[in-house]
Design an enzyme around this catalytic site. Sequence first.
Site, mmCIF file in Angstrom:
data_model
loop_
_atom_site.group_PDB
_atom_site.id
_atom_site.type_symbol
_atom_site.label_atom_id
_atom_site.label_comp_id
_atom_site.label_asym_id
_atom_site.label_seq_id
_atom_site.Cartn_x
_atom_site.Cartn_y
_atom_site.Cartn_z
ATOM 1 N N GLU B 278 -13.368 1.079 -2.850
ATOM 2 C CA GLU B 278 -13.007 1.304 -4.245
ATOM 3 C C GLU B 278 -14.227 1.183 -5.162
ATOM 4 O OE1 GLU B 278 -9.427 -0.790 -5.042
ATOM 5 O OE2 GLU B 278 -8.864 0.545 -6.676
ATOM 6 N N GLU B 281 -16.241 4.204 -4.747
ATOM 7 C CA GLU B 281 -15.597 5.339 -5.392
ATOM 8 C C GLU B 281 -15.829 5.296 -6.900
ATOM 9 O OE1 GLU B 281 -11.383 5.589 -4.686
ATOM 10 O OE2 GLU B 281 -11.177 7.418 -5.873
ATOM 11 N N CYS B 298 -3.790 -0.233 -5.387
ATOM 12 C CA CYS B 298 -3.239 -1.212 -4.433
ATOM 13 C C CYS B 298 -1.743 -1.410 -4.614
ATOM 14 C CB CYS B 298 -3.895 -2.568 -4.605
ATOM 15 S SG CYS B 298 -5.654 -2.490 -4.420
ATOM 16 N N SER B 318 -7.445 5.823 -7.920
ATOM 17 C CA SER B 318 -8.316 5.721 -6.755
ATOM 18 C C SER B 318 -7.581 6.263 -5.523
ATOM 19 C CB SER B 318 -8.692 4.259 -6.530
ATOM 20 O OG SER B 318 -9.142 4.092 -5.215
ATOM 21 N N LYS B 357 6.374 -2.227 -0.965
ATOM 22 C CA LYS B 357 5.573 -1.953 0.237
ATOM 23 C C LYS B 357 6.427 -1.349 1.357
ATOM 24 C CE LYS B 357 1.535 -3.783 -1.067
ATOM 25 N NZ LYS B 357 0.333 -2.967 -1.260
ATOM 26 N N GLU B 360 6.456 2.130 0.550
ATOM 27 C CA GLU B 360 5.116 2.677 0.768
ATOM 28 C C GLU B 360 4.867 2.941 2.251
ATOM 29 O OE1 GLU B 360 1.825 0.017 0.365
ATOM 30 O OE2 GLU B 360 0.508 1.556 -0.469
ATOM 31 N N GLU B 365 2.618 10.504 4.124
ATOM 32 C CA GLU B 365 1.187 10.800 4.225
ATOM 33 C C GLU B 365 0.369 9.614 4.739
ATOM 34 O OE1 GLU B 365 3.000 10.829 1.584
ATOM 35 O OE2 GLU B 365 2.104 9.667 -0.028
ATOM 36 N N CYS B 502 0.965 -9.627 -7.591
ATOM 37 C CA CYS B 502 1.757 -9.709 -6.360
ATOM 38 C C CYS B 502 2.338 -11.102 -6.149
ATOM 39 C CB CYS B 502 0.888 -9.380 -5.161
ATOM 40 S SG CYS B 502 -0.128 -7.947 -5.430
#
Lengths: 159, 575
Positions: B278, B281, B298, B318, B357, B360, B365, B502
């Site tokens: 990150e 990036e 995240c 990102s 999550k 996710e 993908e 979180c």
Amino acid sequence: MHEKIFENYQPNDRSSLIPLLQDVQNIYGYLPENALRDISDFVGVPLSRVYGVATFYNQFRLTPLGKNIIRVCRGTACHVKNSANILYALENELKIKAGETTRDKQFTLEVVNCIGACSIAPVILVNEDYHGRITVKDIPKILKKYQTIKKTDKAEVTE
Amino acid sequence: MVQLTINGIKVNAEEGMTILDAAKSVGITIPTLCHMKNLIPTGACRICSVEVEGFKGLTPACAYPVSEGMVVETDSPRVRRARKTIVELLIENHPQDCLICVRNKNCELQDLSERYGVREHRYVGETKSHAIDISSASMERDPAKCILCGRCVRACHEVQKIGAIDFTKRGFASIVTTPYNKGLNVSDCILCGQCILVCPTAALREKSSVKEVAAALYDRKKYCIAQVAPAVRASIGEEYNMPLGTDVTGLIVTGLRRLGFKKVFDTNFAADLTIMEEASELINRIQNGGSLPMFTSCCPGWVRFAEMNYPEILDHISTCKSPHEMEGAVLKTYYARKMGIDPKDIFVVSIMPCTVKKYESARPELKENTLPDVDAVLTTRELVRFFKIAGIDFNDLPESEFDNPLGESTGAAAIFGTSGGVMEAALRTAYWKLTGKDLEKLEFEQIRGMDGVKEATVKINGMEINIAVVNGIGNVKQIIDEVVSGKSKHHFIEVMACPGGCINGGGQPIHQKPEKVMKRIKVLYQIDENAKHRKSYENESVKTLYREFLGEPNSHKAHEILHTEYFDKKKILRN
């Protein structure tokens, strides 16, 4: 079709939610989902809240009305004259519950508290026609009368 | 200051305080259901009813302000009778299946029933019945168990400002649901699970993966690997009556081994890896004119929110996968090859503080050659249940260390679990990347804490980098509007969907006290402070991984394995 109604209101004003819903219902006779979404965007209120308001008030409908509206009186006098059976029979005959519309969009069944015709209880109102002192046995006959109208209508359309 | 009397005790209270808070200040607990701290009271449930001298009816303590000379009885026979009746009425329209309920022994309705000694069914009548919504990969909605307190609605509308669910219909037909009673998966819901944390019953709960994981553990062909998120170690102790803010990393590792996991790795390793990617990036975008500001990726709740509401800013997010997905991806490629295991046999389980999550990990993908990066996600609460099933006495476990090489981590990774942590960790590495030097002061106090939006400017090599940290998805709108209108002055923005990050995720132990969150956050900062290495680039295992496998951050290989893409999902809502 309903986009024009927004011209009369200020955006992001929560107090215009109910008037907007009423305007939309005046156009379509019910509240279509995409109209609710547009109202939600315009008023700046989540769709869930718009839907909550629309389902809270009895004046709003979320499904289109049928061609014929049957109102079953469940007021005190009619209740004494066994209107519960009338309602039950209608629900069975039309295969819908009160508040719903038949699949072919011919009939909407509604319950009302009193239509002020207690002298001829039990009474049902089909569109503008009062049917008083009816029994369960009369129901198919009454429905058939309005069904026939439907068939001729269809014939006219196909011609 | 005003003086009043509560249950014969003289109480000095501040003006404007509610009876509820005044009573609490002298150790009198008035029960509540609809009440939520820091939100305007609704007075909907009436369980907090108290008797005030001179008033005709009972008064809701959560909404009524104190006044001079007020005489309050919070536990008179009349009050008790009223509360008991309320509880009885609620129970009669509630499924009587406590024995098989996921919230058994952790249910506010059950507690109230016990407190007011309900021992018989006095009001037997019609009960509501509703289908359970199992449409989403993360959560289940069981409206039959709903007691209409409205806390989930307020968490969703007023705290998270999403508004996916609301009260609909009225009277007996009232139900908290999505528009048109559709599944959560096709609603505005971002699956953050904040509603689960405030639900007094089991009307809202996570979709459990315990069965699936148990099956994999008993499958001899499977090589089961667990990974643990930073926030879990700071909170799971609460479920075992440990003092708030106990770090139980070592116990979790032992517990997971006893469950049968062949390896137990640390998601913090992948957090360090995320930072390497990150930070590179970000620098790349700043130096080569990429889309700025760049948002962190995240938090899958935030990503889902952006995909559904602001598809126009997706190129600002990102492309890094979230840490546990990176860990999974590395496990199924590098680690599998290194250890000579067929990636098909590896079953990766993430222990997460998060409900999103789960969704996710099911995203199509996030795969390596058709194998999902992560096979199953267990929330903190599910892990507690799993330990219970397996007869693991958590309090008595010995401590043990994570396995290596994917278990090593730095302090920078530990703070990923709290709002501002990802940003702080990234800045430490970005500074080093740009200057070649280590930061002198590692702590960025301006971006710590519970404020909704935290902003700061950091000078690196004469370049000013404007950063923002959004704490809770409810605070993101203003920041996004700036980005959409092109007025944003920021370079890098961290977003975490849950208030506090979180650490207060939707998969964490059920709690009602905001101060719990602060204690948990402290644990993570403590881990960071005590860590031998506190900067992601110092993680030896990460260095090895780059040397042996990935090359360098943002290399072609790294992109293939550690990065992902996002899709416009606005259509889902419009169908």
